[in-house]
Design a protein around this motif. Sequence first.
Motif, PDB file in Angstrom:
ATOM      1  N   TYR A  94       0.851  -1.205   0.000  1.00 50.43           N
ATOM      2  CA  TYR A  94       0.000   0.000   0.000  1.00 50.43           C
ATOM      3  C   TYR A  94       0.882   1.249   0.000  1.00 50.43           C
ATOM      4  N   THR A  95       1.955   1.211   0.790  1.00 54.01           N
ATOM      5  CA  THR A  95       2.865   2.376   0.849  1.00 54.01           C
ATOM      6  C   THR A  95       3.448   2.658  -0.528  1.00 54.01           C
ATOM      7  N   LEU A  96       3.881   1.593  -1.215  1.00 56.46           N
ATOM      8  CA  LEU A  96       4.446   1.777  -2.558  1.00 56.46           C
ATOM      9  C   LEU A  96       3.377   2.337  -3.505  1.00 56.46           C
ATOM     10  N   ASN A  97       2.162   1.803  -3.389  1.00 60.02           N
ATOM     11  CA  ASN A  97       1.076   2.269  -4.275  1.00 60.02           C
ATOM     12  C   ASN A  97       0.739   3.736  -4.028  1.00 60.02           C
ATOM     13  N   ALA A  98       0.659   4.121  -2.754  1.00 64.61           N
ATOM     14  CA  ALA A  98       0.246   5.503  -2.444  1.00 64.61           C
ATOM     15  C   ALA A  98       1.413   6.479  -2.625  1.00 64.61           C
ATOM     16  N   ASP A  99       2.599   6.106  -2.136  1.00 62.53           N
ATOM     17  CA  ASP A  99       3.708   7.069  -2.051  1.00 62.53           C
ATOM     18  C   ASP A  99       4.534   7.143  -3.337  1.00 62.53           C
ATOM     19  N   ALA A 100       4.505   6.070  -4.143  1.00 63.22           N
ATOM     20  CA  ALA A 100       5.199   6.126  -5.446  1.00 63.22           C
ATOM     21  C   ALA A 100       4.159   6.066  -6.575  1.00 63.22           C
ATOM     22  N   GLY A 101       3.263   5.079  -6.526  1.00 62.84           N
ATOM     23  CA  GLY A 101       2.211   4.980  -7.559  1.00 62.84           C
ATOM     24  C   GLY A 101       1.374   6.247  -7.605  1.00 62.84           C
ATOM     25  N   GLY A 102       1.092   6.800  -6.445  1.00 66.89           N
ATOM     26  CA  GLY A 102       0.293   8.034  -6.381  1.00 66.89           C
ATOM     27  C   GLY A 102       0.973   9.180  -7.115  1.00 66.89           C
ATOM     28  N   VAL A 103       2.300   9.182  -7.062  1.00 69.37           N
ATOM     29  CA  VAL A 103       3.063  10.248  -7.738  1.00 69.37           C
ATOM     30  C   VAL A 103       2.975  10.048  -9.258  1.00 69.37           C
ATOM     31  N   ILE A 104       3.005   8.790  -9.700  1.00 65.14           N
ATOM     32  CA  ILE A 104       2.809   8.538 -11.148  1.00 65.14           C
ATOM     33  C   ILE A 104       1.425   9.057 -11.545  1.00 65.14           C
ATOM     34  N   ASN A 105       0.416   8.764 -10.724  1.00 67.29           N
ATOM     35  CA  ASN A 105      -0.940   9.238 -11.062  1.00 67.29           C
ATOM     36  C   ASN A 105      -0.968  10.761 -11.215  1.00 67.29           C
ATOM     37  N   CYS A 106      -0.290  11.465 -10.321  1.00 71.64           N
ATOM     38  CA  CYS A 106      -0.270  12.942 -10.401  1.00 71.64           C
ATOM     39  C   CYS A 106       0.508  13.402 -11.637  1.00 71.64           C
ATOM     40  N   LEU A 107       1.689  12.828 -11.839  1.00 70.96           N
ATOM     41  CA  LEU A 107       2.546  13.290 -12.941  1.00 70.96           C
ATOM     42  C   LEU A 107       1.915  13.000 -14.298  1.00 70.96           C
ATOM     43  N   GLU A 108       1.311  11.814 -14.440  1.00 70.76           N
ATOM     44  CA  GLU A 108       0.660  11.483 -15.722  1.00 70.76           C
ATOM     45  C   GLU A 108      -0.515  12.420 -15.984  1.00 70.76           C
ATOM     46  N   ALA A 109      -1.292  12.685 -14.954  1.00 70.31           N
ATOM     47  CA  ALA A 109      -2.458  13.571 -15.132  1.00 70.31           C
ATOM     48  C   ALA A 109      -1.987  14.977 -15.507  1.00 70.31           C
ATOM     49  N   ILE A 110      -0.912  15.433 -14.884  1.00 72.80           N
ATOM     50  CA  ILE A 110      -0.384  16.771 -15.206  1.00 72.80           C
ATOM     51  C   ILE A 110       0.159  16.772 -16.638  1.00 72.80           C
ATOM     52  N   ARG A 111       0.917  15.739 -16.984  1.00 70.18           N
ATOM     53  CA  ARG A 111       1.506  15.664 -18.337  1.00 70.18           C
ATOM     54  C   ARG A 111       0.402  15.720 -19.401  1.00 70.18           C
ATOM     55  N   LEU A 112      -0.694  15.001 -19.160  1.00 67.79           N
ATOM     56  CA  LEU A 112      -1.728  14.900 -20.200  1.00 67.79           C
ATOM     57  C   LEU A 112      -2.726  16.049 -20.173  1.00 67.79           C
ATOM     58  N   HIS A 113      -3.015  16.571 -18.976  1.00 71.71           N
ATOM     59  CA  HIS A 113      -4.129  17.530 -18.882  1.00 71.71           C
ATOM     60  C   HIS A 113      -3.758  18.925 -18.420  1.00 71.71           C
ATOM     61  N   SER A 114      -2.559  19.096 -17.864  1.00 74.25           N
ATOM     62  CA  SER A 114      -2.237  20.422 -17.335  1.00 74.25           C
ATOM     63  C   SER A 114      -0.715  20.625 -17.309  1.00 74.25           C
ATOM     64  N   PRO A 115      -0.071  20.547 -18.462  1.00 74.80           N
ATOM     65  CA  PRO A 115       1.403  20.519 -18.494  1.00 74.80           C
ATOM     66  C   PRO A 115       2.088  21.785 -17.987  1.00 74.80           C
ATOM     67  N   ASN A 116       1.335  22.859 -17.814  1.00 68.92           N
ATOM     68  CA  ASN A 116       1.970  24.076 -17.274  1.00 68.92           C
ATOM     69  C   ASN A 116       1.928  24.147 -15.748  1.00 68.92           C
ATOM     70  N   THR A 117       1.291  23.167 -15.120  1.00 71.65           N
ATOM     71  CA  THR A 117       1.242  23.135 -13.653  1.00 71.65           C
ATOM     72  C   THR A 117       2.644  22.945 -13.080  1.00 71.65           C
ATOM     73  N   ARG A 118       2.955  23.723 -12.035  1.00 69.05           N
ATOM     74  CA  ARG A 118       4.215  23.514 -11.307  1.00 69.05           C
ATOM     75  C   ARG A 118       3.962  22.505 -10.191  1.00 69.05           C
ATOM     76  N   PHE A 119       4.733  21.429 -10.173  1.00 66.16           N
ATOM     77  CA  PHE A 119       4.470  20.296  -9.274  1.00 66.16           C
ATOM     78  C   PHE A 119       5.591  20.146  -8.246  1.00 66.16           C
ATOM     79  N   LEU A 120       5.211  20.110  -6.965  1.00 67.08           N
ATOM     80  CA  LEU A 120       6.199  19.821  -5.911  1.00 67.08           C
ATOM     81  C   LEU A 120       5.799  18.552  -5.174  1.00 67.08           C
ATOM     82  N   HIS A 121       6.734  17.648  -5.087  1.00 66.93           N
ATOM     83  CA  HIS A 121       6.511  16.399  -4.363  1.00 66.93           C
ATOM     84  C   HIS A 121       7.261  16.429  -3.027  1.00 66.93           C
ATOM     85  N   ALA A 122       6.606  15.943  -1.971  1.00 62.60           N
ATOM     86  CA  ALA A 122       7.226  15.948  -0.642  1.00 62.60           C
ATOM     87  C   ALA A 122       8.098  14.718  -0.452  1.00 62.60           C
TER      88      ALA A 122
END
Length: 331
Positions: A94-122
Amino acid sequence: MKTVCITGCTGQTGSYLCERLLNDYKVYGLMRKSSSFNTERINHIFNHPNLELMYGDLTDGSNITNWIAKCKPDYFFNLGALSHVKVSFDQPLYTLNADAGGVINCLEAIRLHSPNTRFLHAGTSEQFGSSSPPQSEKTEMAPQSPYGVSKLAAYWLVRNYREGYGLFACSSISFNHESKKRSPTFVTGKICRGAARIKCGLQNELVLGNLKAKRSWNHVSDIIDGMLLMINAEKPDDYVIGSNKMISVEEFAEKVFSKLGMDWKDYVKVSEKYFRPNEVPNLEPDSTKIRTELGWTPKYSLDDIINEMLDEHMRLAKQEVLLKEEKLDER
Ligand code: NAP
Ligand code: F7E
């Protein structure tokens, strides 16, 4: 008005960040569905006109995609995570899914739908794991837990999307940060809460795990200052954030108990129950890069942090005593 998406807005850091941005930005917060209230840290701003909350989970790709496609934010702070190192050993996948997989979900969504968004990961100092202190951006990363491994994967994913797709994507590599809103499931909150409750006669002892581990404990406000500098920088890059010298859990307990006029040795017990399969022994930041390149200047000393946390836990303990007395009066 510029827009910001924040995952983990009900958590310690997310709640402070929301508070900090609400007057100047439209803030979209992602919050998890839970069977009981999990908005305690943001109740005071819950109805703010600039805050719009949506239910969601980092592991649900379609949910993250829909959210980002709808908000198309100027800024995105990914603060949501299973953030407890010991729990990550119980829930590694679950940790891998949320803490790494979750980041893929954010980055892919930004790449496809909002490429000008500035993204900071903790990201986190846990990525350094067993490497010797002080740790900087150049230090080898040798994580010692499913949490650390997941965050390191996320850190590399962020770099990949930055270099491969040209996204404005960066990772903070933050050392431990605390505040009066820190959950007492983490050791600083547990010690301050325990000492305050002992002082008020609500418990007799405090059971901890490894007392020898050393950490640099910082204030969440200083860490947020660093994150804001990073996301507004000319170019995206990764930075270590943290300033205070490391001290051991034992020394932290000693300081807290002595502030309340007690000797920690009279009350602290050790149980293996709180030990981890692997421990990270020493974490201390070398934050030269963010200080020199972005002008980061932390404000809080360790004493400031302990005083703030103790004030809060003394207030809560006194409240608990009053409630108990009222209940007795009712009988
Ligand atoms: P925290 O208080 O534990 O907050 C974590 C937040 O993430 C909570 O709002 C939690 O929701 C949410 N969350 C957990 N799993 C999620 C999921 N699957 N989907 C969406 N949201 C989820 O942590 P914090 O101290 O504020 O830390 C913020 C971030 O910085 C985390 O990513 C943490 O790993 C990282 N970090 C923290 C430190 C530190 O010392 N504090 C240091 C370095 C890095 P609930 O409120 O419903 O539980
Ligand atoms: O442990 C020891 C424990 O759980 C600190 C997270 O915010 O910072 C945090 O992770 C140390 C460890 O924080 C107890 O073994 C002793 O050595 O407060 P903690 P953490 O593991 O450093 C990093 C940077 C993050 O990224 C994380 O999200 O204290 N310890 N006795 C104990 N720890 C706990 N929790 N409880 C005890 O009873």
